[in-house]
Each structure stands twice: as C-alpha cells, then as structure tokens.
Design a protein around this motif. Sequence first.
Motif, mmCIF file in Angstrom:
data_model
loop_
_atom_site.group_PDB
_atom_site.id
_atom_site.type_symbol
_atom_site.label_atom_id
_atom_site.label_comp_id
_atom_site.label_asym_id
_atom_site.label_seq_id
_atom_site.Cartn_x
_atom_site.Cartn_y
_atom_site.Cartn_z
ATOM 1 N N LEU A 68 0.824 -1.208 0.000
ATOM 2 C CA LEU A 68 0.000 0.000 0.000
ATOM 3 C C LEU A 68 0.859 1.261 0.000
ATOM 4 O O LEU A 68 0.564 2.226 -0.718
ATOM 5 N N GLU A 69 1.928 1.257 0.795
ATOM 6 C CA GLU A 69 2.799 2.423 0.831
ATOM 7 C C GLU A 69 3.506 2.618 -0.504
ATOM 8 O O GLU A 69 3.709 3.757 -0.948
ATOM 9 N N GLY A 70 3.855 1.526 -1.164
ATOM 10 C CA GLY A 70 4.443 1.633 -2.494
ATOM 11 C C GLY A 70 3.490 2.272 -3.480
ATOM 12 O O GLY A 70 3.877 3.133 -4.285
ATOM 13 N N LEU A 71 2.216 1.891 -3.425
ATOM 14 C CA LEU A 71 1.220 2.450 -4.331
ATOM 15 C C LEU A 71 0.903 3.910 -3.997
ATOM 16 O O LEU A 71 0.606 4.707 -4.888
ATOM 17 N N ARG A 72 0.981 4.263 -2.722
ATOM 18 C CA ARG A 72 0.740 5.655 -2.332
ATOM 19 C C ARG A 72 1.884 6.549 -2.772
ATOM 20 O O ARG A 72 1.688 7.587 -3.400
ATOM 21 N N ARG A 73 3.103 6.127 -2.433
ATOM 22 C CA ARG A 73 4.273 6.960 -2.693
ATOM 23 C C ARG A 73 4.683 6.940 -4.161
ATOM 24 O O ARG A 73 5.160 7.934 -4.710
ATOM 25 N N HIS A 74 4.500 5.798 -4.819
ATOM 26 C CA HIS A 74 4.943 5.646 -6.207
ATOM 27 C C HIS A 74 3.830 5.042 -7.071
ATOM 28 O O HIS A 74 3.983 3.934 -7.595
ATOM 29 N N PRO A 75 2.702 5.735 -7.245
ATOM 30 C CA PRO A 75 1.668 5.178 -8.134
ATOM 31 C C PRO A 75 2.209 5.118 -9.556
ATOM 32 O O PRO A 75 2.908 6.030 -9.995
ATOM 33 N N PRO A 76 1.937 4.041 -10.284
ATOM 34 C CA PRO A 76 2.504 3.912 -11.634
ATOM 35 C C PRO A 76 2.095 5.031 -12.584
ATOM 36 O O PRO A 76 2.868 5.441 -13.435
ATOM 37 N N GLY A 77 0.864 5.551 -12.436
ATOM 38 C CA GLY A 77 0.392 6.585 -13.348
ATOM 39 C C GLY A 77 0.280 7.928 -12.668
ATOM 40 O O GLY A 77 -0.271 8.033 -11.563
ATOM 41 N N TYR A 78 0.803 8.981 -13.297
ATOM 42 C CA TYR A 78 0.654 10.327 -12.735
ATOM 43 C C TYR A 78 -0.758 10.838 -12.972
ATOM 44 O O TYR A 78 -1.372 11.432 -12.126
ATOM 45 N N ALA A 79 -1.252 10.609 -14.163
ATOM 46 C CA ALA A 79 -2.643 10.901 -14.510
ATOM 47 C C ALA A 79 -3.125 9.733 -15.362
ATOM 48 O O ALA A 79 -2.349 9.121 -16.087
ATOM 49 N N PRO A 80 -4.395 9.351 -15.258
ATOM 50 C CA PRO A 80 -4.866 8.173 -15.987
ATOM 51 C C PRO A 80 -4.663 8.296 -17.491
ATOM 52 O O PRO A 80 -4.826 9.373 -18.065
ATOM 53 N N ALA A 81 -4.309 7.195 -18.118
ATOM 54 C CA ALA A 81 -4.214 7.181 -19.578
ATOM 55 C C ALA A 81 -5.603 7.258 -20.198
ATOM 56 O O ALA A 81 -5.754 7.626 -21.363
ATOM 57 N N THR A 82 -6.608 6.915 -19.407
ATOM 58 C CA THR A 82 -7.988 6.954 -19.882
ATOM 59 C C THR A 82 -8.779 7.941 -19.025
ATOM 60 O O THR A 82 -9.305 7.573 -17.976
ATOM 61 N N PRO A 83 -8.846 9.213 -19.422
ATOM 62 C CA PRO A 83 -9.567 10.213 -18.633
ATOM 63 C C PRO A 83 -11.073 9.966 -18.619
ATOM 64 O O PRO A 83 -11.600 9.221 -19.437
ATOM 65 N N HIS A 84 -11.734 10.594 -17.670
ATOM 66 C CA HIS A 84 -13.195 10.541 -17.592
ATOM 67 C C HIS A 84 -13.796 11.632 -18.459
ATOM 68 O O HIS A 84 -13.096 12.491 -18.978
ATOM 69 N N ALA A 85 -15.117 11.593 -18.571
ATOM 70 C CA ALA A 85 -15.855 12.670 -19.239
ATOM 71 C C ALA A 85 -17.226 12.767 -18.594
ATOM 72 O O ALA A 85 -17.773 11.765 -18.119
ATOM 73 N N VAL A 86 -17.787 13.968 -18.566
ATOM 74 C CA VAL A 86 -19.119 14.144 -17.978
ATOM 75 C C VAL A 86 -20.182 13.833 -19.023
ATOM 76 O O VAL A 86 -20.033 14.158 -20.200
ATOM 77 N N ILE A 87 -21.244 13.173 -18.567
ATOM 78 C CA ILE A 87 -22.293 12.736 -19.498
ATOM 79 C C ILE A 87 -23.331 13.828 -19.747
ATOM 80 O O ILE A 87 -24.210 13.676 -20.596
ATOM 81 N N GLU A 88 -23.246 14.928 -18.987
ATOM 82 C CA GLU A 88 -24.203 16.030 -19.143
ATOM 83 C C GLU A 88 -23.561 17.311 -18.616
ATOM 84 O O GLU A 88 -22.541 17.268 -17.919
ATOM 85 N N ASP A 89 -24.141 18.441 -18.946
ATOM 86 C CA ASP A 89 -23.671 19.707 -18.375
ATOM 87 C C ASP A 89 -23.808 19.641 -16.858
ATOM 88 O O ASP A 89 -24.853 19.203 -16.336
ATOM 89 N N VAL A 90 -22.766 20.096 -16.140
ATOM 90 C CA VAL A 90 -22.783 19.979 -14.684
ATOM 91 C C VAL A 90 -22.112 21.182 -14.050
ATOM 92 O O VAL A 90 -21.157 21.735 -14.590
ATOM 93 N N GLU A 91 -22.657 21.615 -12.909
ATOM 94 C CA GLU A 91 -22.024 22.644 -12.082
ATOM 95 C C GLU A 91 -21.167 21.919 -11.047
ATOM 96 O O GLU A 91 -21.671 21.074 -10.305
ATOM 97 N N PHE A 92 -19.884 22.266 -11.012
ATOM 98 C CA PHE A 92 -18.979 21.526 -10.134
ATOM 99 C C PHE A 92 -17.900 22.462 -9.603
ATOM 100 O O PHE A 92 -17.208 23.129 -10.390
ATOM 101 N N GLY A 93 -17.784 22.541 -8.279
ATOM 102 C CA GLY A 93 -16.754 23.359 -7.663
ATOM 103 C C GLY A 93 -16.874 24.831 -7.987
ATOM 104 O O GLY A 93 -15.874 25.556 -7.984
#
Length: 505
Positions: free
Chosen positions: A361-386
């Motif tokens: 677990l500490e290895g995955l926390r300190r050294h996750p293999p991906g900095y940002a996902p190779a497969t990003p998400h997308a919103v399915i509808e217009d959304v107010e966020f943050g």
Amino acid sequence: MEFFFIILVSLSLCFLLKLLIFPSNPTKNLPPGPSKISLFSNFIFGRKSFSELGPIISSLRKKYGPLITINLGSQPTIYITNNSLAHKALVQNGAVFADRPQSINNLIVSNSKKIISKSSYGPVWRALRRNLTAGVLHPSQLRAFSTIRKRVLDNLINGLEKESNGGNKTVFVEEYFRHAIFSLLILLCFGENVDENQIKEVEVAQLKLFKNFHRFKLFIFFPRIGKFVFKKVWTELTGIVTGYDDVIRPLIQARTKEISENSTKDDECTNFYVDTLLNLQVPGEEGNITENDIVGLCNEFVSAGTDTTMIALLWIMANVVKYPEIQEKILEDIKNAIGDEKKSISEEDLNKMPYVKAVVLEGLRRHPPGYAPATPHAVIEDVEFGGYSIPKGTAINFLIADIGRDPKIWENPMEFQPERFMKSDDVRSFDVTGNREIKMMPFGAGRRVCPGYGLAMLHMEYLVANLVRNFQWSKVDGEEVDLTEKFDLTISMKNPLGVRLFPRV
C-alpha cells in the motif's frame, strides 16, 4: 499548381494557429488555467515533452487552485488535483463523471473499440465489465489459479537465482519482473497450456507497442486533424497495433479448439478470461461479440495490467533494498505467519502478513505507476462543479500522484513509511478504492475504478513476500538506490534497479 499548394498550406497554418490560440469551447465559466501559448512555451522553450504534462500541471496548482483547465488540443481537459473534489466527482457524482471523452478512441491499444476502458458509459460497458469482474477476477476464481502463480513464481526465482550467481553478480530485475507479470496475465487470459515460446512472442509484440505508446498522445491533443496531417505516423502506429493483435489471435483460436475437444468430458475445468468471451452477448443490435472484439478485450486484459503492476513492484523492491529495516520487518512478518520451514508463501498465508500488505500500500501511495490516468473521464451532461460550469463531454483527469502525497492527509508524505498503514486496527480494511474517502487512488475510484485492482494487489503481495523469503536484497557496493522518477505514460525509475541477491534457502 504551386499557387494553390501555397494557399492550402497557408490555410492549414491559419487553422492550426486558431486552434492554438483560441479555446474551441465557448463556455466562459470553465475553471481557470493557463493559455495555450504559455503551455506550448513550456514544451518548446523549456524543452519539455508531452510526457511531462503532469508535473507541469502540478506546478500550476498554487496559481489556479484545485480545478485547472488545460487547453492543448481541440477540446479542453479539466484536471482535479484535490482529494475531496476527486471523491465528490467520482463517488458522490459517479454516474455523471463515468463517461469517456471521444478523443480516447484516438489513443488506440487495439483495432477493436469494444473494450472496457474505451467504451462509453452504458449497457455495453456494464455487460463487458460485469463479465470480467464476475468471471476471471472473482475471488473464488482467483483462488483456482494458484498453480499458475506457483509456476510463474518458480520461473522467476530460478531466473533470478541463476543470474545472481550466489550474490556475486549485479542483477537488473526489471526484465524479470515484467516477464513474470506478463506471464501471469497471459496464462489467466488464454489458459495454462500456453508455452514459454508463445508467451515470449506476444511479449515482444507488446513491448513494441508500449515503446511507441507515447507517440499516440499526439492524436489525443489533435483528434480532428492529427490523422490527416500526420498520416504516415498514424499508419505506422496502427500497423504496430495490428501486429500485436495478430499474435494474440492464434492463442484465442487454440483455446477455442481446446474447449471444443474437451466439451464431452465430465471434469470441471477452470474458466480463463477468453473462455468467458466466446459466447458473450452484449445489449443492443450487436448481440454476440466478434472475434475482433475478443482480440481487443484480451489485448486490454494483458496490456492494462502488465507495466503498471511491474512498475509498482519495481518501486516497492527498490525501497526494500534502500531501507534494510523494512526488509527485516517483512521477514519477521513472514516468520510470524508461517515459521522458518516453509519455502514458498501461498495466497492463504498472505492473509496473516499485515506488514507485507502495508509495504504494498505504501508503495502504491508513494509511487503510483500513473501520474494521470491514460484513460480520462468525461461528464455525461452539463454539470455545475466546484463553482464552475463543465459542459457535456468535457474530459476530466486527476493528478494521482499528488493526491496520494497530500501533506494534509499524510504526515511526511514523501517518506516511504509502511508503518503509517499499521496504525489502524486492521491494515486489510484500508479502502484502496476510495469509496469512503479518497486518500490515494492508484487504481482510480468510483464506477470506473480499475476492475483488476484485487488481482494486482494479490500479485504484488504474493511476489514481494516470496522474493524476500527467497533472497536477501542488497544494494550494489558503492552505489545508492536512485529513486529519481521518469515521467512517461507511467512514472518509472529513471535509472534501472540493479541489486545483489543472496539466496536464503
């Protein structure tokens, strides 16, 4: 003729300049972020590659806050850099943030678009994912693969022992780790009758694909014109993908024949991943999936888990070598669980080794293999966020490494301290999926969380425990373990890990 050619080139340059300077999305209330010109100046004048985009965005958090809009291609991408906002998006509003952007189909790993990671959020995606999680990744099914794990472990231990020459030779372990993880996934996908020569043939094709993977990013940033302007590059890359598919296809055909020949036998046989796909039906007009779809899904199963698991294992063992006291605690954990006599550690034994799990677990926390996902998400509808407006279809990404190193959540976050996970009542209850609270997200979170996280955790715990049980891991005399990071599709070690291995048994 030359005149019309000059006109065409001029129009193309004007079009490219428009894409660079003016955002394609007219929404005025997107989160703040740098201009395209300032971003491109980082790459041009700072001599940065697109692989270093993650660290560049990380450096912008103080200026722009936890939500940052990045305009590099024809469509903006919003980066979420905050743990609580990541949980709000992926868990509390999971359905809204569960889609994939259209541009993801330009980062191809297979000629089939009907694979889990690329499918739009909907009934086809649910059917494909349910088939995987309820089949080969189900805990009861994973237990049936114990002989495969033992086969791969024995090959790994024997290879390392031969290469180490009793501790007299430096061993660079990355190649061995990669082949072990790759072999595990190939055998779980196509059956235990796949021989070593076949495994190596597929591995060579996959390595060729992975080494060229960073070149596909161009077609994410410029999905509209990339294939036209850089037609030669696109043709070359699709040829590499087709080559990988071509070496996988015979394994599917061989397993299909094997199942057909054994269909009259009464013996209950183990179901491998390809077995679950042969007669799979999905909703809609498609009905049964095609052989090309099966090739893509098998390709995805093997590719998605190979380098990520290998790199995570490499980081863990690098820290085991760098900090001998951690290795001694792992040995103590093993001794408390199975004593001194038992040579190899089984899956059942791992349940009695909380410190081994804490190290993983500490290895995955300190050294996750991906900095940002190779497969990003997308919103399915217009959304107010943050406090901002995010239009339907907008790509959403996350700074995974930063989220797992947040000093507001983790004390001394840059230190490798497995003991931080031992402070809870039971380290085995730690929620690595982030359903309750996102403290780290090496496997993502929410509805699109990596379906293979349980398999990856099992493989890493199994290999870490057995590698320490069989060898004393020591640094090379006169050298220090270099934990410098190299940013590409994954976060790998800049310099290869070389060690001295002294057999314990």
